[in-house]
Scaffold this active site. Structure first.
Site, PDB file in Angstrom:
ATOM      1  N   CYS A   2       0.851  -1.174   0.000  1.00 31.67           N
ATOM      2  CA  CYS A   2       0.000   0.000   0.000  1.00 31.67           C
ATOM      3  C   CYS A   2       0.889   1.227   0.000  1.00 31.67           C
ATOM      4  CB  CYS A   2      -0.942   0.084   1.190  1.00 31.67           C
ATOM      5  SG  CYS A   2      -2.045  -1.296   1.385  1.00 31.67           S
ATOM      6  N   ARG A  27       3.676  -0.483  -4.904  1.00 32.20           N
ATOM      7  CA  ARG A  27       3.421  -0.953  -3.546  1.00 32.20           C
ATOM      8  C   ARG A  27       2.038  -1.587  -3.399  1.00 32.20           C
ATOM      9  NH1 ARG A  27       6.919   1.761   0.388  1.00 32.20           N
ATOM     10  NH2 ARG A  27       5.473   0.928   1.899  1.00 32.20           N
ATOM     11  N   TRP A  74      -3.086  -2.636  -1.431  1.00 28.27           N
ATOM     12  CA  TRP A  74      -2.842  -4.072  -1.590  1.00 28.27           C
ATOM     13  C   TRP A  74      -3.680  -4.711  -0.483  1.00 28.27           C
ATOM     14  CZ3 TRP A  74      -0.914  -8.038   1.469  1.00 28.27           C
ATOM     15  CH2 TRP A  74      -0.573  -9.213   0.797  1.00 28.27           C
ATOM     16  N   ASN A  98      -1.680   2.112   5.796  1.00 26.16           N
ATOM     17  CA  ASN A  98      -0.902   0.931   5.378  1.00 26.16           C
ATOM     18  C   ASN A  98      -0.711   0.071   6.619  1.00 26.16           C
ATOM     19  OD1 ASN A  98      -0.594   2.297   3.014  1.00 26.16           O
ATOM     20  ND2 ASN A  98       1.600   2.681   3.261  1.00 26.16           N
ATOM     21  N   GLY A  99      -0.790  -1.241   6.461  1.00 26.56           N
ATOM     22  CA  GLY A  99      -0.549  -2.117   7.613  1.00 26.56           C
ATOM     23  C   GLY A  99      -1.789  -2.904   7.980  1.00 26.56           C
ATOM     24  N   GLU A 478      15.472 -19.548  -7.286  1.00 31.26           N
ATOM     25  CA  GLU A 478      15.169 -18.197  -7.757  1.00 31.26           C
ATOM     26  C   GLU A 478      14.496 -18.238  -9.146  1.00 31.26           C
ATOM     27  OE1 GLU A 478      14.887 -15.421  -6.554  1.00 31.26           O
ATOM     28  OE2 GLU A 478      15.126 -13.974  -8.160  1.00 31.26           O
ATOM     29  N   LYS A 482      10.705 -16.823  -9.952  1.00 29.92           N
ATOM     30  CA  LYS A 482      10.419 -15.811 -10.982  1.00 29.92           C
ATOM     31  C   LYS A 482       9.315 -16.307 -11.912  1.00 29.92           C
ATOM     32  CE  LYS A 482      12.094 -12.751  -9.692  1.00 29.92           C
ATOM     33  NZ  LYS A 482      13.066 -12.662  -8.662  1.00 29.92           N
ATOM     34  N   GLU A 485       5.855 -16.265 -10.069  1.00 28.50           N
ATOM     35  CA  GLU A 485       5.245 -14.969  -9.761  1.00 28.50           C
ATOM     36  C   GLU A 485       4.870 -14.181 -11.007  1.00 28.50           C
ATOM     37  OE1 GLU A 485       7.647 -11.965  -7.741  1.00 28.50           O
ATOM     38  OE2 GLU A 485       9.446 -12.972  -8.426  1.00 28.50           O
ATOM     39  N   HIS A 501      14.364 -38.862  -4.665  1.00 29.77           N
ATOM     40  CA  HIS A 501      13.740 -39.088  -3.360  1.00 29.77           C
ATOM     41  C   HIS A 501      12.282 -38.638  -3.346  1.00 29.77           C
ATOM     42  CE1 HIS A 501      17.605 -40.301  -1.865  1.00 29.77           C
ATOM     43  NE2 HIS A 501      18.135 -39.202  -2.393  1.00 29.77           N
ATOM     44  N   LYS A 601       5.442  -4.726  -4.437  1.00 29.46           N
ATOM     45  CA  LYS A 601       6.827  -4.579  -4.011  1.00 29.46           C
ATOM     46  C   LYS A 601       6.798  -4.097  -2.561  1.00 29.46           C
ATOM     47  CE  LYS A 601      11.014  -3.818  -6.316  1.00 29.46           C
ATOM     48  NZ  LYS A 601      11.367  -5.163  -6.750  1.00 29.46           N
TER      49      LYS A 601
HETATM   50  C1  F6R Z   1      10.519 -11.778  -5.818  1.00 30.17           C
HETATM   51  C2  F6R Z   1      10.591 -10.642  -4.917  1.00 30.17           C
HETATM   52  C3  F6R Z   1      10.336 -10.867  -3.471  1.00 30.17           C
HETATM   53  C4  F6R Z   1      11.269  -9.980  -2.627  1.00 30.17           C
HETATM   54  C5  F6R Z   1      10.895 -10.111  -1.147  1.00 30.17           C
HETATM   55  C6  F6R Z   1      11.848  -9.333  -0.262  1.00 30.17           C
HETATM   56  O1  F6R Z   1      10.820 -11.412  -7.119  1.00 30.17           O
HETATM   57  O2  F6R Z   1      10.827  -9.535  -5.332  1.00 30.17           O
HETATM   58  O3  F6R Z   1      10.458 -12.206  -3.129  1.00 30.17           O
HETATM   59  O4  F6R Z   1      12.572 -10.384  -2.837  1.00 30.17           O
HETATM   60  O5  F6R Z   1       9.597  -9.639  -0.965  1.00 30.17           O
HETATM   61  O6  F6R Z   1      11.838  -7.981  -0.591  1.00 30.17           O
HETATM   62  P1  F6R Z   1      13.000  -7.035  -0.099  1.00 30.17           P
HETATM   63  O7  F6R Z   1      14.253  -7.442  -0.798  1.00 30.17           O
HETATM   64  O8  F6R Z   1      12.554  -5.659  -0.470  1.00 30.17           O
HETATM   65  O9  F6R Z   1      13.118  -7.231   1.384  1.00 30.17           O
END
Ligand code: F6R
Length: 606
Positions: A2, A27, A74, A98-99, A478, A482, A485, A501, A601
């Site tokens: 948010c 956000r 969000w 936010n929160g 990783e 990717k 998501e 296994h 994000k």
């Molecule tokens: C995946 C991604 C998330 C962030 C995670 C931590 O592509 O971006 O998994 O890596 O939310 O975010 P930060 O690095 O901002 O603490």
């Protein structure tokens, strides 16, 4: 998660709130809203969806004002809808939040018993009615003090009041909040990025503090209402105009920027002339550290997993890796000789911040590896090691991942040399290798045509697997993250040696599998594991490095070769095709790559 923006001014604020909300959309982007004060009334416009839709509504409704608050959401409590979008308002006050208010159910019952009617399913609306209720018998400042004490959970708040025509209240517990200073106006923002187009003069609220913003005055208070003096920080203007340029999505740009961001970061830490890694202001003596715990979430956590191999291989330190949301609730025996390293692009991730806070309360050594140097995590840690990537706007982390790995590698190499676990020759060889990393990363970008076609296959599969051993195992995790998501396809990262296994049962005819097998000590074993999945029908995309040695395996579906660099640095290169693979899979599906569904994000809620 948010985003909040608020402006108190003598000029019209609506267009600037809208443009700041656009910057904050990373956000949260399921709904948006804005409230202004004009002619003694609170005017509110909200809608489901993006800020563009909000902007259209605002043009139609023609709301205006010289004071206002805006929000991108969000969803936590209540589905995305215009009713649940923020601001939430009564006749007297309007609130953006936010929160999460953890005791909202109890507070709601109490307020309903007093006759307050709720319109939304959100936790935020209790704040609106609490403020309205307390204002009946208290002045504004005491109202805020009392309301904040009633709230459990985390919040950043922006509040405007019908009877206070030029005043915004901001408050923070857990979720970040910044105040910006302009000419005869002041701003409130959930991060400085939202405010950068209006000012580079910023103060941050600490946990538990609130502020009262007027156009010509700002006051900060602690939770009991005692005045707090704040430093005004000057932000660098470098990141102010970070735009997509010719790219369709930020993510594509951010992947392609990686050679430059790696180079910038190497230049910040490496003294080329003396062949030395500089970690300035390292506050401890090397013999005061005997272990390291690396902590992060998501992609940042994966960078910690890669670093574990480096620390084990090069230092004599005990090294552990932990997911922040687990670490913060475990019964940890804190150790004075342990360095607790917190890795976070945003520096605002709630779980990582809480884990750091726990360490601070236990008075142990803390280090932050962050991109946003003005962030809460950076401000609280004893030592800050920036990754120097510039803004990362795409929700899926790319260049920050490489930056996080790089800084962890630099830290590890420096400590290993200081500890005398590696000799000068090896130390300087590692530095030399780092200096050519950017060039090899650039070479790895030239895989566009091949990866575009492969993206289609992955996008249209039922699911896929990513396999690797050693450093390549976290890279497999990783790569799978990717793809999940961005393309919304199930993908699993697995240690190649674990397949037999259990997960081998998942392999069926035509299933795409990525095998990451650079020609390191694990190479032959991984190739055998690859053979096992091929013989069960998998279509294997092999990611390896260039070599004159032939690959002794048949029926490999596709192959990508990265430069042959030192084994330790290979993860920087093998990551890049996986980022592109996820990108093109999502592009094939037509998804919004920078804003994948259900995500945001900067995860500032638990
Ligand atoms: C995946 C991604 C998330 C962030 C995670 C931590 O592509 O971006 O998994 O890596 O939310 O975010 P930060 O690095 O901002 O603490």
């Amino acid at each position: 998660m948010c985003g909040i923006v608020g402006i108190t001014s003598s000029k019209e604020v609506t267009p600037r709130i809208i443009s700041s909300l656009k910057k904050l959309e990373y956000r949260g982007y399921d709904s948006a809203g804005l409230a202004t004060l004009s002619n003694g009334n609170i005017n509110e416009v909200k809608c489901e969806g993006r800020v563009d839709a909000l902007e259209k509504n605002i043009i139609q409704t023609k709301i205006s004002g010289s004071i206002g608050i805006g929000h991108v959401r969000w969803a936590t409590h209540g589905k995305p809808s215009s009713i649940n979008a923020h601001p939430h308002s009564s006749e007297d006050v309007s609130v953006v939040h936010n929160g999460i208010i953890e005791n909202s159910t109890i507070l709601k019952k109490l307020l309903e018993n007093k006759g307050y009617k709720f319109k939304s399913q959100t936790d935020t609306e209790v704040i609106v009615h609490l403020v309205t209720d307390y204002l009946k018998k208290n002045n504004l400042k005491n109202t805020i003090i009392k309301v904040l004490k009633k709230l459990h959970g985390s919040f950043a708040l922006g509040i405007i009041f019908k009877d206070q025509p030029d005043l915004i209240v901001g408050a923070r517990r857990g979720s970040p909040l910044a105040v910006g200073y302009g000419p005869n106006e002041h701003y409130l923002g959930s991060d400085s990025y939202a405010l950068k187009s209006m000012t580079n003069k910023i103060s941050y609220l600490n946990d538990g503090e609130f502020c009262i913003l007027k156009k010509d005055q700002v006051e900060f208070f602690d939770a009991d209402g005692t005045k707090v003096n704040k430093k005004i920080l000057n932000l660098s203007k470098d990141d102010q105009n970070y735009e997509k340029g010719d790219y369709k999505y930020y993510m594509a740009k951010e992947i392609d920027e990686q050679p430059i961001t790696l180079k910038n970061c190497v230049n910040e830490y490496i003294d080329k002339h003396n062949k030395e890694i500089n970690i300035y202001n390292f506050p401890w003596k090397i013999n005061e550290i005997s272990s390291v715990i690396l902590i992060g979430c998501g992609t940042a956590y994966h960078s910690c997993l890669v670093a574990k191999y480096w620390f084990e291989q090069n230092t004599s330190l005990d090294v552990r890796v932990d997911i922040a949301s687990e670490f913060r609730y475990r019964k940890i025996k804190f150790k004075k000789d342990c360095l607790y390293v917190f890795v976070s692009q945003s520096g605002e991730t709630a779980d990582t911040f809480a884990a750091l806070d726990l360490c601070k309360k236990n008075n142990v050594k803390t280090c932050a590896v962050v991109n946003v140097v003005e962030s809460s995590i950076a401000r609280d840690a004893d030592l800050v090691l920036p990754i120097h990537c510039g803004p990362e706007v795409g929700v899926a982390s790319t260049k920050a991942f490489l930056g996080q790995m790089l800084v962890l590698y630099l830290l590890c190499t420096k400590l290993s040399y200081e500890q005398k676990s590696i000799n000068k020759k090896d130390y300087q060889k590692k530095i030399k290798d780092l200096l050519s990393l950017s060039k090899s990363a650039k070479n790895t970008l030239n895989i566009e045509d091949k990866i575009q076609t492969l993206g289609k296959d992955f996008a249209n599969s039922k699911g896929s697997m990513f396999l690797g051993r050693g450093y390549s195992y976290p890279i497999a995790l990783e790569g799978a993250l990717k793809l999940k998501e961005l393309a919304y396809v199930h993908a699993e990262g697995y240690p190649a040696g674990e397949m037999k296994h259990g997960p081998l049962a998942l392999i069926e005819e035509g299933m795409p599998v990525v095998v990451i097998a650079p020609r390191d000590e694990h190479y032959k074993k991984t190739i055998s594991n690859m053979q096992e999945v091929i013989s069960r029908g998998a279509k294997v995309l092999l990611i390896t490095n260039k070599s004159t040695d032939e690959i002794y395996s048949e029926n490999i579906w596709e192959q990508i070769e990265v430069d042959a660099i030192s084994d330790e640095l290979i993860p920087f290169l093998t990551t890049i095709p996986l980022q592109k693979l996820a990108y093109y899979s999502a592009l094939d599906k037509g998804y919004d790559i920078d804003k994948p569904r259900n995500l945001a994000k900067s995860v500032t809620v638990e």
